[in-house]
Design an enzyme around this catalytic site. Structure first.
Site, PDB file in Angstrom:
ATOM      1  N   ASP A  16      -4.423   5.315  18.675  1.00  0.00           N
ATOM      2  CA  ASP A  16      -4.480   4.857  17.549  1.00  0.00           C
ATOM      3  C   ASP A  16      -3.888   5.769  16.379  1.00  0.00           C
ATOM      4  O   ASP A  16      -3.352   6.961  16.753  1.00  0.00           O
ATOM      5  CB  ASP A  16      -5.782   4.534  16.944  1.00  0.00           C
ATOM      6  CG  ASP A  16      -6.258   3.892  15.674  1.00  0.00           C
ATOM      7  OD1 ASP A  16      -5.830   2.801  15.495  1.00  0.00           O
ATOM      8  OD2 ASP A  16      -6.799   4.601  14.689  1.00  0.00           O
ATOM      9  N   SER A  17      -3.467   5.377  15.107  1.00  0.00           N
ATOM     10  CA  SER A  17      -3.110   6.192  14.190  1.00  0.00           C
ATOM     11  C   SER A  17      -4.017   7.191  13.592  1.00  0.00           C
ATOM     12  O   SER A  17      -3.441   8.062  12.992  1.00  0.00           O
ATOM     13  CB  SER A  17      -2.460   5.232  12.790  1.00  0.00           C
ATOM     14  OG  SER A  17      -3.260   4.645  12.609  1.00  0.00           O
ATOM     15  N   CYS A  79      -4.873   0.000  17.956  1.00  0.00           N
ATOM     16  CA  CYS A  79      -4.007   0.071  16.658  1.00  0.00           C
ATOM     17  C   CYS A  79      -3.463  -1.222  16.391  1.00  0.00           C
ATOM     18  O   CYS A  79      -2.507  -1.679  17.027  1.00  0.00           O
ATOM     19  CB  CYS A  79      -3.024   1.174  16.472  1.00  0.00           C
ATOM     20  SG  CYS A  79      -2.159   1.151  14.909  1.00  0.00           S
ATOM     21  N   ASN A  80      -4.022  -2.110  15.492  1.00  0.00           N
ATOM     22  CA  ASN A  80      -3.204  -3.418  15.076  1.00  0.00           C
ATOM     23  C   ASN A  80      -1.832  -3.314  14.966  1.00  0.00           C
ATOM     24  O   ASN A  80      -1.035  -4.030  14.896  1.00  0.00           O
ATOM     25  CB  ASN A  80      -4.081  -4.076  14.323  1.00  0.00           C
ATOM     26  CG  ASN A  80      -5.307  -4.501  14.644  1.00  0.00           C
ATOM     27  OD1 ASN A  80      -5.570  -5.800  15.073  1.00  0.00           O
ATOM     28  ND2 ASN A  80      -6.529  -3.840  14.701  1.00  0.00           N
ATOM     29  N   THR A  81      -1.519  -2.163  13.980  1.00  0.00           N
ATOM     30  CA  THR A  81      -0.054  -2.144  13.550  1.00  0.00           C
ATOM     31  C   THR A  81       0.799  -1.766  14.634  1.00  0.00           C
ATOM     32  O   THR A  81       1.751  -2.669  14.770  1.00  0.00           O
ATOM     33  CB  THR A  81      -0.095  -0.916  12.333  1.00  0.00           C
ATOM     34  OG1 THR A  81      -0.887  -1.209  11.378  1.00  0.00           O
ATOM     35  CG2 THR A  81       1.157  -0.669  11.883  1.00  0.00           C
ATOM     36  N   GLU A 160     -10.466   7.289   6.749  1.00  0.00           N
ATOM     37  CA  GLU A 160     -10.116   8.598   7.228  1.00  0.00           C
ATOM     38  C   GLU A 160     -10.551   9.572   6.229  1.00  0.00           C
ATOM     39  O   GLU A 160     -10.995  10.826   6.744  1.00  0.00           O
ATOM     40  CB  GLU A 160      -8.585   8.757   7.225  1.00  0.00           C
ATOM     41  CG  GLU A 160      -7.617   7.928   8.118  1.00  0.00           C
ATOM     42  CD  GLU A 160      -7.696   8.491   9.499  1.00  0.00           C
ATOM     43  OE1 GLU A 160      -7.835   9.627   9.610  1.00  0.00           O
ATOM     44  OE2 GLU A 160      -7.828   7.528  10.324  1.00  0.00           O
ATOM     45  N   CYS A 192      -7.513  -4.162  11.906  1.00  0.00           N
ATOM     46  CA  CYS A 192      -7.197  -2.885  12.102  1.00  0.00           C
ATOM     47  C   CYS A 192      -8.375  -2.339  12.476  1.00  0.00           C
ATOM     48  O   CYS A 192      -9.576  -2.511  12.084  1.00  0.00           O
ATOM     49  CB  CYS A 192      -6.784  -2.240  10.514  1.00  0.00           C
ATOM     50  SG  CYS A 192      -6.821  -0.582  10.514  1.00  0.00           S
ATOM     51  N   THR A 193      -8.237  -1.264  13.505  1.00  0.00           N
ATOM     52  CA  THR A 193      -9.249  -0.823  14.017  1.00  0.00           C
ATOM     53  C   THR A 193     -10.110   0.269  13.406  1.00  0.00           C
ATOM     54  O   THR A 193     -11.233   0.540  13.618  1.00  0.00           O
ATOM     55  CB  THR A 193      -8.986  -0.152  15.428  1.00  0.00           C
ATOM     56  OG1 THR A 193      -7.798   0.883  15.303  1.00  0.00           O
ATOM     57  CG2 THR A 193      -9.065  -1.086  16.765  1.00  0.00           C
ATOM     58  N   HIS A 194      -9.552   0.615  12.078  1.00  0.00           N
ATOM     59  CA  HIS A 194     -10.336   1.481  11.274  1.00  0.00           C
ATOM     60  C   HIS A 194     -11.465   0.716  10.402  1.00  0.00           C
ATOM     61  O   HIS A 194     -12.521   1.124   9.760  1.00  0.00           O
ATOM     62  CB  HIS A 194      -9.404   1.972   9.992  1.00  0.00           C
ATOM     63  CG  HIS A 194      -8.684   3.235  10.528  1.00  0.00           C
ATOM     64  ND1 HIS A 194      -7.597   3.082  11.403  1.00  0.00           N
ATOM     65  CD2 HIS A 194      -8.621   4.587  10.227  1.00  0.00           C
ATOM     66  CE1 HIS A 194      -7.079   4.279  11.509  1.00  0.00           C
ATOM     67  NE2 HIS A 194      -7.800   5.140  10.722  1.00  0.00           N
TER      68      HIS A 194
END
Length: 273
Positions: A16-17, A79-81, A160, A192-194
């Site tokens: 993921d990012s 990560c969806n992006t 984050e 978004c996984t966040h």
């Protein structure tokens, strides 16, 4: 081409990012407790959602090559992006089975909607790609689904930062969600996984009548099905190994990660991609 020589005792790679992919890690740990996991969070370059498609593909390729180099048997793009923008380029490099979060989320939303009105929130790159709309269109046999999208670029940096229930986060969420709530949706895809780390706050804003779709559980179930079909489930009975890598700020990652996972993390190592 898939690498059919991968070992059943090889780890599952997740990337993921930043820290958002830990939602997928948590689901995997619950469903596949015997599997070794390697997680990469690109914390030096987060957020991805405001970057160009070319940059996202380059970053995704670098992480994919790192994980393939560590012998993973299955790769999960948490990560969806990256799933929206770089899936084809990741697949070309992977050589192992690949799972992404977008199709899982779209399928769950369609299964749960009662009034055929679905909301989607995500990073600008994910929303602009229309990847969720395309996935919903592929799965929608009725042609009656209405989908409403909203980019929420500030959510990733807020997560984050660890501001999961901060008053600033709440005010921003109310602003982002207002137009989607007005569309009378009964399902909201957290694209978004966040975003699942904000789930209690988001649920409070949209109300109990809207189901929040977190694709992490669906991804974990998909992983188990694929590994079973390939006879690649880890037969070992010992304690599973969990390795975490980041590109920056390991102490912050560990602090937020431990709060979310509810357990102590092993050493978080810094890598350069």
């Amino acid at each position: 081409m898939l690498d059919i020589s991968s070992s059943p005792v090889g780890p599952i790679g997740i990337f993921d990012s930043g820290i958002g992919g830990l939602t997928v890690v948590k689901a995997l740990m619950a469903l596949l407790p015997g599997e070794d996991l390697i997680y990469v969070g690109d914390t030096a370059r987060v957020p991805y959602g405001v970057k160009s498609p070319e940059t996202i593909r380059r970053y995704a390729g670098e992480i994919t090559e790192f994980l393939i180099g560590r012998g993973v048997k299955l790769l999960i793009v948490a990560c969806n992006t990256m799933s929206a923008v770089a899936r084809d380029s990741i697949s070309a490099l992977a050589r192992v089975p690949l799972i992404d979060v977008i199709e899982a989320g779209a399928a769950c939303a369609l299964a749960q909607t009662r009034n055929n009105r679905i909301g989607i929130i995500g990073t600008p790159a994910t929303i602009n790609s229309k990847a969720y709309l395309a996935a919903i269109g592929r799965f929608d046999g009725s042609g009656e689904i209405r989908a409403f999208s909203r980019a929420c670029p500030l959510f990733v940096p807020l997560v984050e930062e660890g501001w999961l229930d901060h008053r600033v986060t709440r005010l921003i969420a109310q602003e982002y969600l207002a137009s989607i709530i007005d569309e009378d949706i009964d399902v909201l895809i957290l694209g978004c996984t966040h975003y699942p780390l904000l789930k209690p706050l988001l649920q409070n804003i949209v109300g109990p009548g809207v189901a929040l779709i977190d694709s992490a559980q669906a991804v974990a179930e998909n992983a188990r099905r694929q590994l079973q079909a390939l006879q690649m489930l880890n037969p070992a009975s010992g304690k599973a190994q969990r390795d975490f890598f980041v590109t920056d700020a390991p102490d912050h990652f560990r602090r937020v990660g431990e709060a979310f996972l509810g357990q102590e993390l092993p050493q978080v190592r810094v890598i350069s991609l």
